[in-house]
Enzyme design. Structure first.
Site, PDB file in Angstrom:
ATOM      1  N   GLY A  14       0.813  -1.202   0.000  1.00  0.00           N
ATOM      2  CA  GLY A  14       0.000   0.000   0.000  1.00  0.00           C
ATOM      3  C   GLY A  14       0.850   1.257   0.000  1.00  0.00           C
ATOM      4  N   CYS A  15       0.241   2.349  -0.471  1.00  0.00           N
ATOM      5  CA  CYS A  15       0.894   3.658  -0.457  1.00  0.00           C
ATOM      6  C   CYS A  15      -0.141   4.681   0.000  1.00  0.00           C
ATOM      7  CB  CYS A  15       1.493   3.989  -1.816  1.00  0.00           C
ATOM      8  SG  CYS A  15       0.280   4.102  -3.144  1.00  0.00           S
ATOM      9  N   GLN A  16      -0.035   5.917  -0.453  1.00  0.00           N
ATOM     10  CA  GLN A  16      -0.968   6.956  -0.013  1.00  0.00           C
ATOM     11  C   GLN A  16      -2.313   6.852  -0.719  1.00  0.00           C
ATOM     12  OE1 GLN A  16      -0.332   8.770   2.544  1.00  0.00           O
ATOM     13  NE2 GLN A  16      -1.873  10.358   2.508  1.00  0.00           N
ATOM     14  N   GLY A  27      -2.671   4.670  -3.852  1.00  0.00           N
ATOM     15  CA  GLY A  27      -2.782   3.477  -4.688  1.00  0.00           C
ATOM     16  C   GLY A  27      -2.013   3.531  -5.986  1.00  0.00           C
ATOM     17  N   PHE A  79      -3.610   4.384   1.683  1.00  0.00           N
ATOM     18  CA  PHE A  79      -3.847   4.791   3.060  1.00  0.00           C
ATOM     19  C   PHE A  79      -5.045   5.746   3.160  1.00  0.00           C
ATOM     20  CE2 PHE A  79      -2.755   7.510   6.793  1.00  0.00           C
ATOM     21  CZ  PHE A  79      -2.894   6.533   7.766  1.00  0.00           C
TER      22      PHE A  79
END
Length: 131
Positions: free
Chosen positions: A85-87, A89, A114
């Site tokens: 995951g990141c901020q 996607g 996130f």
């Protein structure tokens, strides 16, 4: 007929609710590929959350972490079950492609990142200076 698939077609994207279910009820680990600064401001709250940035912020903008795969392999194996995951996607898709291309077998991309995690009221942890 071309049977060779592109890396993008190998990616399986799951939503944050499915990611939360897998993290709670199976042996999946969460790999946060945001910068350390983003991670400290808030991240998915589970015991075994990994933070290996896929990109770095520089004065010239974001640049790819040239040691991403090596750093991931320091904290997990290619047989580990990972949710990336990141901020929002986007970076996680790139990271998931890198991991699959490197031979990782069981990697999911967490769609929405996130931001979607927070919007769904799922558990969040913040790193304080004392920890």
């Amino acid at each position: 007929m071309n049977t060779k698939s592109s890396p993008e077609s190998q990616i399986i994207t799951i939503d944050v609710l499915k990611a939360n279910d897998l993290l709670c009820n199976s042996n999946y680990r969460y790999l946060d590929v945001r910068t350390e600064e983003e991670f400290k401001k808030g991240h998915v709250d589970f015991d075994d959350v990994l933070n290996v940035p896929n990109m770095f912020n520089t004065p010239a903008g974001r640049v790819k972490n040239p040691n991403f795969l090596e750093q991931v392999l320091l904290v997990c194996t290619k047989d580990d079950h990972l949710i990336v995951g990141c901020q929002s996607g986007v970076r996680s898709v790139d990271a998931t492609v890198n991991l699959l291309d490197a031979g990782f077998k069981d990697v999911y991309n967490m769609g929405g990142g996130f931001l979607a995690w927070v919007q769904n009221g799922l558990p969040v942890a913040v790193v304080t200076d004392g920890h």
